[in-house]
Design an enzyme around this catalytic site. Structure first.
Site, mmCIF file in Angstrom:
data_model
loop_
_atom_site.group_PDB
_atom_site.id
_atom_site.type_symbol
_atom_site.label_atom_id
_atom_site.label_comp_id
_atom_site.label_asym_id
_atom_site.label_seq_id
_atom_site.Cartn_x
_atom_site.Cartn_y
_atom_site.Cartn_z
ATOM 1 N N LEU A 97 0.813 -1.222 0.000
ATOM 2 C CA LEU A 97 0.000 0.000 0.000
ATOM 3 C C LEU A 97 0.844 1.269 0.000
ATOM 4 C CD1 LEU A 97 -2.746 -0.917 2.635
ATOM 5 C CD2 LEU A 97 -2.889 -1.034 0.136
ATOM 6 N N ARG A 98 2.148 1.136 0.159
ATOM 7 C CA ARG A 98 2.974 2.346 0.283
ATOM 8 C C ARG A 98 2.868 3.248 -0.941
ATOM 9 N NH1 ARG A 98 7.637 5.210 0.073
ATOM 10 N NH2 ARG A 98 8.210 6.191 2.049
ATOM 11 N N LYS A 99 3.016 2.680 -2.108
ATOM 12 C CA LYS A 99 2.949 3.503 -3.319
ATOM 13 C C LYS A 99 1.583 4.187 -3.456
ATOM 14 C CE LYS A 99 3.804 3.613 -8.250
ATOM 15 N NZ LYS A 99 4.208 2.875 -9.443
#
Length: 141
Positions: A97-99
């Protein structure tokens, strides 16, 4: 001999109770509002940063193979038995989910509760326990 920056690891693990509380309260009170959407977004982002920072410190300190991505940080720590399979599966999904959270924030669906939000408080608590136990075992404390 290993040099594991336990001080920095403990500082980061020390943030988990607040992050877990924010996620838990967000899940319980979910109403699709912008406010809870933003709280969820930030708590998920902080959870990612904690687990990747701790994972990186463990990789460096215990001289594990170099990581090529956030997912790889989780994989290496899992391979080295820092945490169990259940935690690994959730954390691997989490770091993915970071991007979307950091780079594609303009398209993040703030009005929807993310499926990880209600699951993460327990996983983060277990992550902290298992990391501390791994360090104790490896360093003989």
């Amino acid at each position: 001999m290993y040099y594991v920056n336990q001080e920095q690891i403990q500082l980061r693990l020390g943030t988990i109770p607040e992050i877990a509380e924010a996620l838990k309260r967000t899940a319980e009170a979910w109403d699709g509002s912008v406010m809870l959407g933003m709280v969820q977004e930030r708590a998920l982002h902080l959870a990612i940063e904690v687990v990747t920072d701790v994972g990186s410190y463990l990789i460096d300190g215990f001289i594990m193979r170099d990581a090529s991505s956030y997912e790889d940080i989780m994989e290496i720590n899992h391979e080295e038995k820092v945490f169990d399979d259940d935690i690994y599966r959730v954390l691997r999904e989490l770091v993915g989910l970071r991007k979307p959270l950091v780079q594609e924030y303009y398209s993040w669906k703030r009005a929807e509760i993310h499926p990880l939000t209600p699951v993460l408080p327990d996983i983060l608590d277990r992550f902290a326990v298992q990391v501390r136990e791994y360090i104790r075992q490896e360093l003989g404390h």
